[in-house]
Design an enzyme around this catalytic site. Structure first.
Site, PDB file in Angstrom:
ATOM      1  N   GLU A   1       0.817  -1.210   0.000  1.00 20.60           N
ATOM      2  CA  GLU A   1       0.000   0.000   0.000  1.00 20.60           C
ATOM      3  C   GLU A   1       0.857   1.269   0.000  1.00 20.60           C
ATOM      4  O   GLU A   1       0.498   2.258  -0.646  1.00 20.60           O
ATOM      5  CB  GLU A   1      -0.908  -0.008   1.246  1.00 20.60           C
ATOM      6  CG  GLU A   1      -1.856   1.170   1.358  1.00 20.60           C
ATOM      7  CD  GLU A   1      -3.028   1.096   0.404  1.00 20.60           C
ATOM      8  OE1 GLU A   1      -3.796   2.064   0.342  1.00 20.60           O
ATOM      9  OE2 GLU A   1      -3.171   0.078  -0.302  1.00 20.60           O
ATOM     10  N   ASP A   2       1.980   1.259   0.710  1.00 16.43           N
ATOM     11  CA  ASP A   2       2.701   2.504   0.977  1.00 16.43           C
ATOM     12  C   ASP A   2       4.146   2.553   0.480  1.00 16.43           C
ATOM     13  O   ASP A   2       4.882   3.469   0.827  1.00 16.43           O
ATOM     14  CB  ASP A   2       2.688   2.785   2.496  1.00 16.43           C
ATOM     15  CG  ASP A   2       1.292   3.045   3.012  1.00 16.43           C
ATOM     16  OD1 ASP A   2       0.539   3.759   2.335  1.00 16.43           O
ATOM     17  OD2 ASP A   2       0.937   2.524   4.092  1.00 16.43           O
TER      18      ASP A   2
END
Length: 568
Positions: free
Chosen positions: A78-79
């Site tokens: 996600e990051d």
């Protein structure tokens, strides 16, 4: 500070780790640390600290190495610049599946319009692999502990989501300690003034109660020794802030009515010693009527087991005791995670996706219900309402004549009970016996009640049942059976219970909002008290939609903190 040795040491507490498991945790630690290198959280700490704390919590819960690894990697896709495919190549399909599940849940923010999709994804994750939810709960716990670093508007949104979804879900998974911790962390953001009020008004009572319980501990230890009982541990358990506030709200903010502000918890070796311990306590101090609860013979729906009793103790002060074995205590602290650890260490069986982590135990019945239930309700708003009421709110357990235990929301009636057995039984209900005695169909059931439903084959459900039933599933079935008749008799009055900061003109402002909604006030009660004020206003209204709109308007009045209502 992050330390892979500490993480491995925590993971080893349950059982020795195989070399492959050690390698997996070390590899995922290094991979995630490298992926998040240079990233900072709002608090200024390295981003990887969050991943590490999430993984450490799953290790404390004694989950498997794959879960710990997935917790370390849960934000990578996600990051960072790494993708889910990268994780799959490096760590395999199982860990990639867990990471993907956590990512899907995390993407949906708490907004009424998006909430249904969030809940559906969570249910899907529950159905496929409970470890996804356990990682998410560990993730949420650390996020709540560092919530002060983010902007205030986000703080309240995340706190509400935690209080309304994650804390109740943890409770339903038997993770009572985690549920309470999440509730407490959210409470100070949702109700900051009430939290401050509690701290200012409770501290002295807590201190006095702690000193009193030290006297009780000395006395009870001597009595146990005389009777050959050697407890593993006796400690004081303070009631959590959020739980205390809810109980005070029910008691009109009267602290003198709270007997379990601090309770004594006694850990013994065996179930036999649990009952012997309670017997010794009752031998010296009389129990209060209705305050003996045997959750060992009849566990709570989430698996909680313990004996509870409140007695007139030293100086005739009501004092609560909780008695359980070490195994029961671990289950109460860690819920379904404790079952996982116990089953895996005992059997050595590997986990297979699609099978719950109860291992040798049966799959939780309510999770099975969720799988079927989400298919039945296409409407998003109804889905949200039903999920919160039927699955996340307080629960009771009620017994059928065959000895089976049904799990129902608190406040359920014999009609809810009948529909929980079968739609046909519900439709044909004409009466009920509770603990052998005839009772009205709108009677609110209590945990431990033995309920027998009387039926008549030609009987059809009554529209009037819609006024008192609790469960959304019973409501749907009744409406379906009566073909959604256009007019349903309503109860004529509603009482609103309002907690608000005391100020001049408060009642005038509340009355103005009610009158502008074209609703008549029948009575208003304002208690004279030094405690946080509780106003009771009875109005001539029964339409649910009108009531909900009015509550939204009343919450905008300056000083209003919380509103409950009941039809009377």
């Amino acid at each position: 500070m992050t330390d892979v040795k500490k993480l491995l040491a925590e993971a080893r507490k349950n059982r020795p780790l195989a070399e492959t498991e050690i390698n997996l945790i070390e590899k995922s630690f290094k991979f995630a640390e490298n992926a998040h290198r240079g990233q900072k959280r709002k608090s200024g700490e390295p981003y990887f600290n969050h991943c590490y704390e999430t993984a450490l919590k799953t290790a404390e819960w004694r989950l498997d190495a794959e879960t710990v690894a997935a917790a370390l990697l849960h934000d990578v896709a996600e990051d960072t610049s790494f993708t889910l495919e990268d994780i799959k190549k490096e760590f395999g399909e199982e860990i990639a599946f867990l990471v993907d599940g956590v990512t899907k849940i995390s993407r949906i923010k708490y907004r009424e319009s998006a909430q249904a999709e969030n809940l559906r994804k969570m249910i899907l994750a529950l159905s496929e692999d409970l470890r996804v939810i356990l990682i998410k709960l560990a993730d949420r716990l650390h996020n709540m502990k560092t919530l002060s670093a983010i902007p205030p508007q986000k703080q309240k949104r995340i706190a509400l989501e935690t209080s309304e979804i994650y804390a109740p879900l943890a409770y339903r998974l038997g993770m009572v300690n985690l549920s309470g911790e999440l509730e407490d962390l959210a409470f100070s953001y949702i109700h900051p003034q009430e939290h401050k009020w509690l701290i200012e008004n409770i501290k002295e009572k807590y201190d006095k109660r702690q000193k009193y319980l030290e006297k009780v501990k000395i006395a009870i230890k001597d009595k146990f020794k005389e009777n050959g009982i050697l407890p593993l541990k006796i400690d004081a358990r303070a009631k959590r802030w959020s739980s205390l506030y809810k109980k005070l709200f029910r008691c009109d903010m009267n602290l003198d009515q709270i007997y379990d502000l601090v309770a004594l918890r006694i850990i013994v070796k065996t179930i036999e010693e649990c009952y012997a311990t309670m017997g010794i306590i009752h031998q010296f101090w009389p129990p209060l009527p209705g305050k003996i609860k045997d959750y060992i013979a009849l566990p709570k729906p989430n698996g909680y087991r313990s004996l509870h009793t409140t007695v007139l103790c030293i100086d005739n002060k009501p004092t609560e005791f909780q008695i359980r074995t070490q195994e029961m205590h671990e289950e109460a602290e860690n819920g379904i995670a404790a079952y996982w650890a116990y089953a895996e260490s005992k059997t050595g069986k590997r986990y297979q996706r699609g099978k719950t982590i109860f291992a040798d135990k049966k799959e939780a019945a309510w999770i099975k219900q969720l799988k079927e239930w989400q298919k039945e309700i296409p409407n998003s708003e109804e889905f949200i309402h039903s999920f919160k009421i039927d699955f996340l709110k307080d629960r009771i357990f009620v017994i059928t004549p065959k000895g089976e235990v049904l799990d129902l929301p608190a406040g359920s009636t014999p009609v809810d009970f009948a529909y929980a057995i079968h739609s046909q039984i519900g439709d044909q209900t004409i009466g009920a016996k509770i603990n052998g005695k005839i009772a009205p169909l709108d009677h609110q059931l209590q945990s431990g009640d033995l309920v027998e439903i009387m039926i008549q084959k030609s009987k059809k459900p009554s529209e009037s049942w819609l006024k008192f039933i609790k469960t959304a599933s019973a409501r749907r079935k009744i409406k379906s059976a009566v073909h959604k008749r256009s007019s349903i008799r309503q109860i004529a009055e509603t009482e609103f219970k309002i907690i608000a900061s005391d100020r001049i003109g408060l009642l005038k402002d509340l009355s103005l909002v009610i009158s502008r909604s074209h609703i008549n006030i029948l009575r208003a009660d304002i208690p004279k008290t030094d405690r946080l004020p509780v106003l009771k206003i009875r109005c001539a209204v029964s339409d649910k939609e009108k009531i909900e709109k009015l509550i939204l308007k009343l919450k905008e009045v300056k000083g209003v903190k919380e509103i409950n209502y009941k039809l009377v």
